[in-house]
Design an enzyme around this catalytic site. Sequence first.
Site, PDB file in Angstrom:
ATOM      1  N   SER A  95      34.985 -11.359  72.839  1.00  0.00           N
ATOM      2  CA  SER A  95      34.041 -12.397  72.435  1.00  0.00           C
ATOM      3  C   SER A  95      34.585 -13.160  71.249  1.00  0.00           C
ATOM      4  CB  SER A  95      32.704 -11.787  72.064  1.00  0.00           C
ATOM      5  OG  SER A  95      32.772 -11.265  70.750  1.00  0.00           O
ATOM      6  N   LYS A  96      33.887 -14.191  70.895  1.00  0.00           N
ATOM      7  CA  LYS A  96      34.305 -15.044  69.779  1.00  0.00           C
ATOM      8  C   LYS A  96      34.444 -14.243  68.490  1.00  0.00           C
ATOM      9  CE  LYS A  96      33.440 -19.102  71.962  1.00  0.00           C
ATOM     10  NZ  LYS A  96      34.411 -20.142  72.177  1.00  0.00           N
ATOM     11  N   ARG A  97      33.718 -13.172  68.454  1.00  0.00           N
ATOM     12  CA  ARG A  97      33.740 -12.385  67.227  1.00  0.00           C
ATOM     13  C   ARG A  97      35.123 -11.835  66.893  1.00  0.00           C
ATOM     14  NH1 ARG A  97      29.321 -11.224  64.832  1.00  0.00           N
ATOM     15  NH2 ARG A  97      27.313 -11.748  65.732  1.00  0.00           N
ATOM     16  N   HIS A  98      35.914 -11.604  67.921  1.00  0.00           N
ATOM     17  CA  HIS A  98      37.245 -11.070  67.669  1.00  0.00           C
ATOM     18  C   HIS A  98      38.295 -12.163  67.657  1.00  0.00           C
ATOM     19  CE1 HIS A  98      35.116  -8.227  70.479  1.00  0.00           C
ATOM     20  NE2 HIS A  98      35.088  -7.578  69.335  1.00  0.00           N
TER      21      HIS A  98
END
Length: 447
Positions: free
Chosen positions: A225-228
């Site tokens: 996800s964008k989080r990583h």
Amino acid sequence: MRVRFAPSPTGALHIGGARTALYNWLTARHAGATLVLRIEDTDRERSTPANVEQILQALRWLELDWDEGPMFQSQRSERHREALEALLANGHAYRSTATAEDVRAYKAAHGAERGFRGVPEDEGAVRLRVPDPGETVVNDMILGEVRTDHAHLDDPVIARVDGSVLYNFAVAIDDVDAGITHVIRGNDHLSNTPKQLLVIEALGAQAPVYAHLPLLHGPDGRKLSKRHGAASVQELQEAGYLPGAVRNYLALLGWGTEDDTTIMSTDELIARFDIARVSRNPARFDEQKLRWLNGRYVRAMSTAELTRGVEDYTGRPGLGGLVEICQEKMQTLADFWPLAGPVLDGPIDDPAARERWLGPEGRAVLSDVRAALGGPGGFGREQVEEALRAVVERRGVKPKDVFQPLRVALTGTTVSPGIFETVALLGRDETLRRIDAALADGAPAAA
RNA sequence: GCCCCCAUGGUGUAACGGUUAGCACGUCGCCCUUUCAAGGCGGAGGUGAGUGGGUUCGAUUCCCCCUGGGGGUACCA
């Protein structure tokens, strides 16, 4: 042989999708097959033209081309409806007003192990009739045979009440119509495959062979996800990665060579890639390894080539000389500015660096350096090195005790391109000017 | 809940039943040296998710169980 890449434009192209595209592409190019690009835009809510364009751009950036398409699933509704009528007519499908709640209730009452079978009605959504008892076998190039007992399958809805068809129905027909012989896609579709096979069978058509790729996970083992960090191709591009390196890295995420070759040109990748050798276990996206690989690509490029890349990336022309002295230290295109900026635009302000290297001792050294560089004569890299090493010699100190104060005087930081190259590039006047400024107040003046 | 897929060091992978389980990233140390990076060399790190059962003369490699991940289970794709 005909393969296809069929992204759904519900967002940007993620690296998982990019990897699927790459594996299809490599397979096609390896076999001299045809790659068809199909946009699965039947999700009317989430599919947008902007997303389509973004996906096409991502593919172009990755330099993955296709031979046919893009075709749009949404434009084939007439054919879908026609196929739907055919199945309704031959009894492989039926209308039913049963809802998802009805199905759930049915299972609650009859035990979860028995799939839902609807009762034909005159109206409602269209469901595919799953032959029960029965079994469907997916012949998978990566997983082998995957069997599904029809008892576990519900009669799937293949068309909504309004007549629009659903994904599992549309893909099956589109693959058949496009003459796709090998479907290479993510493992998240594995459970869908029996349904699609059933549709194809009901149509009396020939089914393709499948290859379900292991999924990609983020660094923490969870979904990407964008989080990583960089999760989409566009983010990779923005982060300064090179398409060739990304291809190379992605190829290795889920596949390896027998002789452990790691760095492979695209031609070599095409020659060696074998879908049947793809691993079955999910892989994690490891940006550190991508960085390393990208660095190898950066250094393997000609300076001219890299310059083009950097100028494209930064949008600034005339960077040749700087690129040349930075190439050795860059891993991504994004690494260029932190290195080159202070050389080009003047010292940045780094109090820690100044304090450490421009104290009384450092200033004394700087004075010597100034004298050494201030005289007449050539100012090429060689001459600069000679002059600076002479200072080291004369003062009887370690090289870094001379080079670091100078580096901080010139750039404001302790990290820069090679010091000799930097001085030579700056030229005598600018070098002396910056040294004087540093000497004047210990706080290098902005250029 | 049910169905399915997966399981080699932190990460990605190699080894068509018999090897001291290899390579790469990362990590640690040393060298080089112009800090960082790059490069060179070396080290630690896996006994193979289980001290589970079976097949076999022999299992990381085959089968089963267990456990842990993941996917699916939509009138989404």
